[in-house]
Design a protein around this motif. Structure first.
Motif, PDB file in Angstrom:
ATOM      1  N   HIS A   1      28.206  -2.569   7.781  1.00 35.91           N
ATOM      2  CA  HIS A   1      28.492  -3.978   8.077  1.00 35.91           C
ATOM      3  C   HIS A   1      28.855  -4.191   9.538  1.00 35.91           C
ATOM      4  CE1 HIS A   1      28.304  -5.117   3.899  1.00 35.91           C
ATOM      5  NE2 HIS A   1      29.114  -4.121   3.592  1.00 35.91           N
ATOM      6  N   SER A   2      29.234  -3.130  10.199  1.00 31.84           N
ATOM      7  CA  SER A   2      29.731  -3.309  11.563  1.00 31.84           C
ATOM      8  C   SER A   2      28.623  -3.404  12.601  1.00 31.84           C
ATOM      9  CB  SER A   2      30.648  -2.135  11.938  1.00 31.84           C
ATOM     10  OG  SER A   2      29.917  -0.914  11.870  1.00 31.84           O
ATOM     11  N   ARG A   3      27.386  -3.185  12.192  1.00 28.49           N
ATOM     12  CA  ARG A   3      26.308  -3.258  13.176  1.00 28.49           C
ATOM     13  C   ARG A   3      26.212  -4.646  13.778  1.00 28.49           C
ATOM     14  NH1 ARG A   3      22.085  -0.476   9.472  1.00 28.49           N
ATOM     15  NH2 ARG A   3      22.699   1.678   9.718  1.00 28.49           N
ATOM     16  N   ALA A   4      25.950  -4.687  15.065  1.00 31.27           N
ATOM     17  CA  ALA A   4      25.767  -5.976  15.734  1.00 31.27           C
ATOM     18  C   ALA A   4      24.447  -6.582  15.289  1.00 31.27           C
ATOM     19  CB  ALA A   4      25.761  -5.771  17.245  1.00 31.27           C
ATOM     20  N   PRO A   5      24.412  -7.908  15.108  1.00 27.58           N
ATOM     21  CA  PRO A   5      23.159  -8.543  14.703  1.00 27.58           C
ATOM     22  C   PRO A   5      22.107  -8.427  15.793  1.00 27.58           C
ATOM     23  CG  PRO A   5      24.774 -10.194  15.343  1.00 27.58           C
ATOM     24  CD  PRO A   5      25.495  -8.878  15.316  1.00 27.58           C
ATOM     25  N   ARG A   6      20.843  -8.421  15.370  1.00 27.33           N
ATOM     26  CA  ARG A   6      19.765  -8.386  16.345  1.00 27.33           C
ATOM     27  C   ARG A   6      19.772  -9.693  17.136  1.00 27.33           C
ATOM     28  NH1 ARG A   6      17.146  -6.287  11.505  1.00 27.33           N
ATOM     29  NH2 ARG A   6      16.609  -4.107  11.808  1.00 27.33           N
ATOM     30  N   ALA A   7      19.759  -9.566  18.474  1.00 33.98           N
ATOM     31  CA  ALA A   7      19.833 -10.749  19.321  1.00 33.98           C
ATOM     32  C   ALA A   7      18.498 -11.482  19.354  1.00 33.98           C
ATOM     33  CB  ALA A   7      20.245 -10.328  20.734  1.00 33.98           C
ATOM     34  N   GLN A   8      17.406 -10.771  19.088  1.00 35.63           N
ATOM     35  CA  GLN A   8      16.090 -11.382  19.209  1.00 35.63           C
ATOM     36  C   GLN A   8      15.197 -10.873  18.090  1.00 35.63           C
ATOM     37  OE1 GLN A   8      14.007 -10.209  22.741  1.00 35.63           O
ATOM     38  NE2 GLN A   8      12.723 -12.024  22.769  1.00 35.63           N
ATOM     39  N   ARG A   9      14.399 -11.773  17.533  1.00 37.64           N
ATOM     40  CA  ARG A   9      13.438 -11.363  16.514  1.00 37.64           C
ATOM     41  C   ARG A   9      12.232 -10.776  17.222  1.00 37.64           C
ATOM     42  NH1 ARG A   9      13.537 -13.965  11.352  1.00 37.64           N
ATOM     43  NH2 ARG A   9      11.375 -14.653  11.509  1.00 37.64           N
ATOM     44  N   MET A  10      11.976  -9.511  16.961  1.00 40.56           N
ATOM     45  CA  MET A  10      10.943  -8.796  17.708  1.00 40.56           C
ATOM     46  C   MET A  10      10.236  -7.813  16.785  1.00 40.56           C
ATOM     47  SD  MET A  10      11.634  -6.371  21.011  1.00 40.56           S
ATOM     48  CE  MET A  10      12.751  -5.292  20.058  1.00 40.56           C
ATOM     49  N   ILE A  11       8.916  -7.775  16.865  1.00 38.02           N
ATOM     50  CA  ILE A  11       8.120  -6.797  16.128  1.00 38.02           C
ATOM     51  C   ILE A  11       7.548  -5.791  17.121  1.00 38.02           C
ATOM     52  CG2 ILE A  11       5.910  -6.494  14.922  1.00 38.02           C
ATOM     53  CD1 ILE A  11       6.528  -8.993  13.323  1.00 38.02           C
ATOM     54  N   GLU A  12       7.597  -4.532  16.766  1.00 37.56           N
ATOM     55  CA  GLU A  12       7.050  -3.468  17.615  1.00 37.56           C
ATOM     56  C   GLU A  12       5.727  -2.982  17.013  1.00 37.56           C
ATOM     57  OE1 GLU A  12       8.388   0.832  19.570  1.00 37.56           O
ATOM     58  OE2 GLU A  12       9.873  -0.651  18.940  1.00 37.56           O
ATOM     59  N   VAL A  13       4.693  -2.885  17.854  1.00 36.77           N
ATOM     60  CA  VAL A  13       3.382  -2.397  17.427  1.00 36.77           C
ATOM     61  C   VAL A  13       3.144  -1.056  18.108  1.00 36.77           C
ATOM     62  CG1 VAL A  13       0.939  -2.925  17.175  1.00 36.77           C
ATOM     63  CG2 VAL A  13       2.591  -4.792  17.342  1.00 36.77           C
TER      64      VAL A  13
ATOM     65  N   VAL B   1       8.098  -2.965  12.211  1.00 34.73           N
ATOM     66  CA  VAL B   1       7.185  -2.128  12.998  1.00 34.73           C
ATOM     67  C   VAL B   1       5.808  -2.118  12.338  1.00 34.73           C
ATOM     68  CG1 VAL B   1       6.766   0.196  13.896  1.00 34.73           C
ATOM     69  CG2 VAL B   1       9.102  -0.668  13.724  1.00 34.73           C
ATOM     70  N   ILE B   2       4.762  -2.252  13.159  1.00 31.81           N
ATOM     71  CA  ILE B   2       3.387  -2.081  12.701  1.00 31.81           C
ATOM     72  C   ILE B   2       2.869  -0.783  13.295  1.00 31.81           C
ATOM     73  CG2 ILE B   2       1.053  -3.023  12.688  1.00 31.81           C
ATOM     74  CD1 ILE B   2       2.276  -5.810  13.042  1.00 31.81           C
ATOM     75  N   LEU B   3       2.493   0.145  12.436  1.00 25.71           N
ATOM     76  CA  LEU B   3       2.031   1.464  12.855  1.00 25.71           C
ATOM     77  C   LEU B   3       0.511   1.518  12.766  1.00 25.71           C
ATOM     78  CD1 LEU B   3       4.672   3.401  10.810  1.00 25.71           C
ATOM     79  CD2 LEU B   3       4.556   3.401  13.291  1.00 25.71           C
ATOM     80  N   ILE B   4      -0.152   1.784  13.875  1.00 24.98           N
ATOM     81  CA  ILE B   4      -1.607   1.824  13.903  1.00 24.98           C
ATOM     82  C   ILE B   4      -2.085   3.222  13.546  1.00 24.98           C
ATOM     83  CG2 ILE B   4      -3.661   1.329  15.255  1.00 24.98           C
ATOM     84  CD1 ILE B   4      -1.784  -1.086  14.814  1.00 24.98           C
ATOM     85  N   PHE B   5      -2.765   3.356  12.414  1.00 25.93           N
ATOM     86  CA  PHE B   5      -3.346   4.620  11.952  1.00 25.93           C
ATOM     87  C   PHE B   5      -2.320   5.663  11.538  1.00 25.93           C
ATOM     88  CE2 PHE B   5      -7.260   3.596  14.525  1.00 25.93           C
ATOM     89  CZ  PHE B   5      -8.094   3.516  13.438  1.00 25.93           C
ATOM     90  N   SER B   6      -1.044   5.326  11.464  1.00 25.44           N
ATOM     91  CA  SER B   6      -0.026   6.357  11.312  1.00 25.44           C
ATOM     92  C   SER B   6       0.500   6.449   9.882  1.00 25.44           C
ATOM     93  CB  SER B   6       1.154   6.082  12.248  1.00 25.44           C
ATOM     94  OG  SER B   6       0.725   6.053  13.579  1.00 25.44           O
ATOM     95  N   ASN B   7       0.804   7.664   9.481  1.00 27.25           N
ATOM     96  CA  ASN B   7       1.525   7.913   8.237  1.00 27.25           C
ATOM     97  C   ASN B   7       2.821   8.628   8.600  1.00 27.25           C
ATOM     98  OD1 ASN B   7      -0.369   6.805   6.476  1.00 27.25           O
ATOM     99  ND2 ASN B   7      -1.574   8.672   6.489  1.00 27.25           N
ATOM    100  N   LEU B   8       3.927   8.177   8.031  1.00 29.84           N
ATOM    101  CA  LEU B   8       5.224   8.713   8.401  1.00 29.84           C
ATOM    102  C   LEU B   8       5.676   9.811   7.456  1.00 29.84           C
ATOM    103  CD1 LEU B   8       7.214   5.475   9.299  1.00 29.84           C
ATOM    104  CD2 LEU B   8       5.874   6.951  10.787  1.00 29.84           C
ATOM    105  N   THR B   9       6.543  10.688   7.981  1.00 30.00           N
ATOM    106  CA  THR B   9       7.164  11.697   7.143  1.00 30.00           C
ATOM    107  C   THR B   9       8.267  11.052   6.320  1.00 30.00           C
ATOM    108  OG1 THR B   9       8.849  12.264   8.784  1.00 30.00           O
ATOM    109  CG2 THR B   9       6.726  13.416   8.936  1.00 30.00           C
ATOM    110  N   ASP B  10       8.708  11.747   5.285  1.00 30.89           N
ATOM    111  CA  ASP B  10       9.788  11.220   4.452  1.00 30.89           C
ATOM    112  C   ASP B  10      11.062  11.018   5.270  1.00 30.89           C
ATOM    113  OD1 ASP B  10       8.135  11.202   2.250  1.00 30.89           O
ATOM    114  OD2 ASP B  10       8.827  13.155   1.504  1.00 30.89           O
ATOM    115  N   GLU B  11      11.326  11.918   6.217  1.00 28.66           N
ATOM    116  CA  GLU B  11      12.533  11.802   7.027  1.00 28.66           C
ATOM    117  C   GLU B  11      12.476  10.551   7.916  1.00 28.66           C
ATOM    118  OE1 GLU B  11      15.055  14.330  10.394  1.00 28.66           O
ATOM    119  OE2 GLU B  11      13.364  15.248   9.333  1.00 28.66           O
ATOM    120  N   GLU B  12      11.286  10.281   8.482  1.00 26.34           N
ATOM    121  CA  GLU B  12      11.150   9.094   9.331  1.00 26.34           C
ATOM    122  C   GLU B  12      11.280   7.815   8.514  1.00 26.34           C
ATOM    123  OE1 GLU B  12       8.203  11.054  12.712  1.00 26.34           O
ATOM    124  OE2 GLU B  12       7.400  10.295  10.830  1.00 26.34           O
TER     125      GLU B  12
END
Length: 337
Positions: free
Chosen positions: A56-68, A123-134
């Motif tokens: 709960h202590s995390r600061a709110p995101r100041a800006q709505r942003m998507i990473e590609v 996040v939008i990942l192009i062609f990527s598959n993530l590991t379980d840890e990620e």
């Protein structure tokens, strides 16, 4: 019965005391840092889940942003994807940033830590598959992600967007068969990528419809680049019984085929018919204009961005989207004399 509202909140210091690790180590695990031993990480993560801890202590995101996240941003293909993302985000007052990282199968090891620092809403990942840890790191930090054109079979738990690559391979090959071609070469993308395999399977299925066997000599593996298309086309055209048509696995590879044909003194389409895949903006302006399979890249990218925005705004998004492919006939194919 204990009132959940009045129940004491679990603190990180409680997790540290319960596991015997320092508060700093617990904080590193919570924030996805990589400098923690795997066994330590598993033990702390289990304690966090068991306690129902929420940050709960995390600061709110100041800006709505998507990473590609792209493998690279040097191709027209990538520009089409970005256009589609921007088309959707503009309507929702969401900013976009791009990252070049790793290869087409997987981001490099530093990528996830960078995302956690930047704190995008998704996040939008192009062609990527993530590991379980990620995946666990992103989930812990409530950062949803969409896999765009996944390199492997997408997990049922992941959101994904892709085109109907198998049908694209079928309609490209059927078009050449209907024009009378029987020696049809194909330049695929990397074999380990699902879209490459699907297009090759579609090619094989269209041949089988006409009772034609798959000739391994006509199948070459490219890398979706113009240089790769040129190199593989030169090999195909060097055969004594060369193909009369080539189905390139991407428009960029088709551009390489054009140059290989020129160097071999072959005219397109009089001596060699060529079909691409993607329908990037320049395909219509090649000389001659390229016949290609249209993969709706901008629509796919818009759908991916919309899935993230729906998730963040509390709506239930479609989790797996497959958009249709269509044949766009131009001037690079003609009937075999």
């Amino acid at each position: 019965m204990t009132d959940p509202v009045s129940a004491p909140k679990v603190r990180l210091s409680d997790i540290a005391a319960a596991t015997g690790y320092s508060l700093a180590t617990v904080s590193k695990v919570l924030n996805g840092r990589t400098d923690v031993a795997s066994s330590t990480r598993r033990e702390i993560e289990q304690a966090l889940r068991a306690s129902g801890y929420t940050a709960h202590s995390r600061a709110p995101r100041a800006q709505r942003m998507i990473e590609v996240v792209f493998q690279d941003f040097e191709t027209l293909w990538a520009l089409e994807v970005l256009r589609g993302v921007l088309r959707e985000t503009k309507a929702h007052d969401v900013s976009v940033i791009t990252t070049e990282s790793g290869d087409r199968q997987h981001p490099d090891a530093s990528w996830v830590d960078g995302v956690l620092r930047r704190r995008p809403i998704g996040v939008i990942l192009i062609f990527s598959n993530l590991t379980d840890e990620e995946k666990a790191k992103l989930d812990r930090n409530t950062i949803p992600y969409v896999v765009f054109d996944p390199s492997g079979q997408p997990s049922v738990d992941d959101m994904s967007v892709q085109a109907d690559n198998w049908t694209g391979g079928v309609i490209a090959t059927r078009h050449l068969l209907e024009l009378g071609h029987r020696r049809i070469g194909i330049i695929t993308g990397p074999e380990e990528m699902m879209c490459s395999r699907a297009r090759l399977d579609g090619y094989s299925a269209a041949l089988a419809e006409q009772g034609l066997p798959l000739d391994p000599a006509l199948v070459t593996e490219g890398d979706f680049t113009t240089d790769g298309g040129y190199a593989q086309a030169m090999e195909l055209l060097a055969q004594p019984d060369r193909p009369t048509a080539i189905f390139a696995g991407s428009d960029l590879q088709a551009m390489g085929v054009y140059e290989a044909a020129r160097q071999n003194g072959l005219r397109i389409p009089e001596d060699l018919s060529v079909v691409g895949f993607d329908d990037v903006q320049t395909a219509a302006f090649l000389g001659p204009a390229l016949t290609t399979v249209r993969q709706p890249l901008q629509d796919m990218a818009s759908a991916a961005a919309g899935m993230l925005i729906d998730t963040v705004d509390g709506r239930d998004p479609q989790r797996h989207v497959i958009l249709p492919t269509t044949l766009v006939v131009r001037n690079s194919t003609q009937r075999l004399p």
